[in-house]
Design a protein around this motif. Structure first.
Motif, PDB file in Angstrom:
ATOM      1  N   MET A 121       0.830  -1.201   0.000  1.00 24.26           N
ATOM      2  CA  MET A 121       0.000   0.000   0.000  1.00 24.26           C
ATOM      3  C   MET A 121       0.868   1.255   0.000  1.00 24.26           C
ATOM      4  O   MET A 121       0.616   2.210  -0.749  1.00 24.26           O
ATOM      5  CB  MET A 121      -0.914  -0.010   1.218  1.00 24.26           C
ATOM      6  N   ALA A 122       1.907   1.257   0.816  1.00 26.40           N
ATOM      7  CA  ALA A 122       2.802   2.417   0.874  1.00 26.40           C
ATOM      8  C   ALA A 122       3.490   2.658  -0.461  1.00 26.40           C
ATOM      9  O   ALA A 122       3.697   3.800  -0.878  1.00 26.40           O
ATOM     10  CB  ALA A 122       3.841   2.213   1.982  1.00 26.40           C
ATOM     11  N   CYS A 123       3.842   1.586  -1.152  1.00 23.89           N
ATOM     12  CA  CYS A 123       4.502   1.695  -2.450  1.00 23.89           C
ATOM     13  C   CYS A 123       3.596   2.391  -3.460  1.00 23.89           C
ATOM     14  O   CYS A 123       4.019   3.289  -4.195  1.00 23.89           O
ATOM     15  CB  CYS A 123       4.898   0.303  -2.927  1.00 23.89           C
ATOM     16  N   PHE A 124       2.327   2.001  -3.487  1.00 25.16           N
ATOM     17  CA  PHE A 124       1.379   2.619  -4.410  1.00 25.16           C
ATOM     18  C   PHE A 124       1.060   4.053  -3.984  1.00 25.16           C
ATOM     19  O   PHE A 124       0.896   4.941  -4.830  1.00 25.16           O
ATOM     20  CB  PHE A 124       0.096   1.788  -4.494  1.00 25.16           C
ATOM     21  N   GLU A 125       0.979   4.276  -2.687  1.00 26.27           N
ATOM     22  CA  GLU A 125       0.701   5.633  -2.206  1.00 26.27           C
ATOM     23  C   GLU A 125       1.814   6.585  -2.609  1.00 26.27           C
ATOM     24  O   GLU A 125       1.556   7.725  -3.029  1.00 26.27           O
ATOM     25  CB  GLU A 125       0.532   5.620  -0.686  1.00 26.27           C
ATOM     26  N   ALA A 160       3.554   6.376  -5.175  1.00 24.80           N
ATOM     27  CA  ALA A 160       3.467   6.580  -6.623  1.00 24.80           C
ATOM     28  C   ALA A 160       2.277   7.446  -7.013  1.00 24.80           C
ATOM     29  O   ALA A 160       2.035   7.662  -8.197  1.00 24.80           O
ATOM     30  CB  ALA A 160       3.377   5.229  -7.336  1.00 24.80           C
ATOM     31  N   GLY A 161       1.539   7.950  -6.017  1.00 24.69           N
ATOM     32  CA  GLY A 161       0.449   8.876  -6.301  1.00 24.69           C
ATOM     33  C   GLY A 161      -0.921   8.232  -6.418  1.00 24.69           C
ATOM     34  O   GLY A 161      -1.881   8.898  -6.825  1.00 24.69           O
ATOM     35  N   TYR A 162      -1.030   6.969  -6.050  1.00 24.14           N
ATOM     36  CA  TYR A 162      -2.324   6.288  -6.096  1.00 24.14           C
ATOM     37  C   TYR A 162      -3.193   6.726  -4.921  1.00 24.14           C
ATOM     38  O   TYR A 162      -2.697   6.986  -3.820  1.00 24.14           O
ATOM     39  CB  TYR A 162      -2.147   4.768  -6.037  1.00 24.14           C
ATOM     40  N   PHE A 163      -4.504   6.787  -5.152  1.00 25.25           N
ATOM     41  CA  PHE A 163      -5.472   6.956  -4.075  1.00 25.25           C
ATOM     42  C   PHE A 163      -5.588   5.606  -3.373  1.00 25.25           C
ATOM     43  O   PHE A 163      -5.913   4.604  -4.012  1.00 25.25           O
ATOM     44  CB  PHE A 163      -6.823   7.383  -4.651  1.00 25.25           C
ATOM     45  N   CYS A 164      -5.305   5.557  -2.076  1.00 24.68           N
ATOM     46  CA  CYS A 164      -5.195   4.271  -1.386  1.00 24.68           C
ATOM     47  C   CYS A 164      -6.185   4.149  -0.239  1.00 24.68           C
ATOM     48  O   CYS A 164      -6.420   5.104   0.500  1.00 24.68           O
ATOM     49  CB  CYS A 164      -3.777   4.087  -0.846  1.00 24.68           C
ATOM     50  N   ALA A 213      -5.966   3.944  -8.326  1.00 28.64           N
ATOM     51  CA  ALA A 213      -6.323   3.651  -6.944  1.00 28.64           C
ATOM     52  C   ALA A 213      -5.836   2.268  -6.561  1.00 28.64           C
ATOM     53  O   ALA A 213      -5.758   1.366  -7.398  1.00 28.64           O
ATOM     54  CB  ALA A 213      -7.830   3.756  -6.741  1.00 28.64           C
ATOM     55  N   ALA A 214      -5.497   2.107  -5.287  1.00 33.42           N
ATOM     56  CA  ALA A 214      -5.089   0.805  -4.756  1.00 33.42           C
ATOM     57  C   ALA A 214      -5.888   0.537  -3.486  1.00 33.42           C
ATOM     58  O   ALA A 214      -5.995   1.415  -2.620  1.00 33.42           O
ATOM     59  CB  ALA A 214      -3.588   0.787  -4.454  1.00 33.42           C
ATOM     60  N   ILE A 215      -6.450  -0.647  -3.393  1.00 38.11           N
ATOM     61  CA  ILE A 215      -7.321  -1.009  -2.275  1.00 38.11           C
ATOM     62  C   ILE A 215      -6.862  -2.336  -1.695  1.00 38.11           C
ATOM     63  O   ILE A 215      -6.670  -3.308  -2.423  1.00 38.11           O
ATOM     64  CB  ILE A 215      -8.793  -1.130  -2.728  1.00 38.11           C
TER      65      ILE A 215
END
Length: 298
Positions: A27-31, A33-37, A63-65
């Motif tokens: 989750m932190a990796c995607f966050e 990168a600018g993803y809505f998490c 987005a990443a969930i």
């Protein structure tokens, strides 16, 4: 879930897998990168949230969930939600984080947490129950990431290499921050450079009340060529270091530039470096001046 011609979501990443396999790091990796998490979202709410993403007024494109067994009985609905997303034409990916039993046991031992499926039993029992529950989802996953034996840094690197969208790579945020040594060190600096060897404008009466934002101060600091020579060494060093920090999974780097009072030399250099790297466009660049407003003495 109905199809929407105005859908904006370009990359919907659903993350699941074993408790202790590294979903928080993912989750932190995607966050970064600018993803809505969103973490720990039950499947039924994934359906509702995705409908909001598909709405014409939504600004969320990536987005990443995370959805896992913490959702209780609702988690069993995840497979059905995946089918609905597919029917609606949503561009989605399912990432499954796996790890061998010993790795999971070691991580639980380190954190001393209870397994969500065995709050009153052993961690091993919880892992076994989770393995049976997750087996169908593992088969449906677009990507399975085995995190066995990986440290947090190694996991972030593996995720960046294997699951991040190539055309939208993480972008390192770099802040060049000036400070004065006489007012204390910059405690949150990742790198720090002491520039007190350069000519000090403080000793020139007409320059003392000015700051490194003034061209007259910059000219004074560089009058003997030492400033340009410093940049000739410093910029190649930063050109080497910044990609290394990004590769290690770092999202933000604080580069401290320290002089005596934090008003002249450090300010001028921080501004120069920020302008240089901002123009290149490779990083998200910021600049700050901790001590620039302190009144000079003497």
């Amino acid at each position: 879930m109905a199809e929407s011609n105005g859908r904006r979501i370009q990359d919907l990443v659903l993350i699941t897998g074993f408790s202790g396999a590294g979903k928080s790091q993912a989750m932190a990796c995607f966050e970064d990168a600018g993803y809505f998490c969103v973490d720990n979202l039950p499947p039924e709410m994934i359906r509702s949230l995705t409908e909001l993403f598909m709405h014409e007024g939504s600004n969320v494109e990536c987005a990443a969930i995370v959805s896992d067994v913490r959702g209780g009985a609702y988690f069993e609905d995840l497979a059905a939600v995946l089918e609905e997303l597919d029917r609606a034409g949503v561009r989605r990916r399912l990432i499954f984080l796996d790890a061998d039993e010993q790795t999971l046991l070691n991580r639980y031992k380190e954190t001393r947490r209870r397994h969500p499926l065995a709050p009153a039993g052993s961690v091993a029992e919880g892992i076994a129950a989770e393995r049976a529950l997750l087996a169908p989802l593992r088969e449906q996953a677009d990507t399975v990431v085995d995190t066995s034996g990986l440290t947090a840094i190694m996991l972030r690197r593996k995720l960046a290499d294997e699951v991040m969208v190539p055309e939208a790579p993480a972008k390192l945020a770099v802040t060049f921050a000036s400070y004065g040594h006489k007012h204390g060190p910059m405690r949150d600096a990742d790198l720090a450079f002491d520039v007190r060897f350069l000519p000090n404008p403080h000793y020139e009466v007409e320059l003392r009340p000015l700051t490194g934002l003034d061209e007259r101060v910059v000219a004074y600091i560089g009058r003997d060529g030492g400033l340009d020579e410093f940049y000739e060494h410093l910029v190649p060093l930063l050109d080497y270091l910044l990609p290394q920090y990004l590769h290690e999974g770092k999202a933000h780097l604080m580069v401290g530039i320290g002089c005596t009072g934090g008003r002249h030399r450090s300010v001028a250099i921080a501004e120069h470096l920020a302008a240089h790297y901002r123009e290149r466009g490779e990083y998200t660049v910021g600049v700050s001046h901790r001590d620039i407003d302190r009144r000079p003495r003497g």
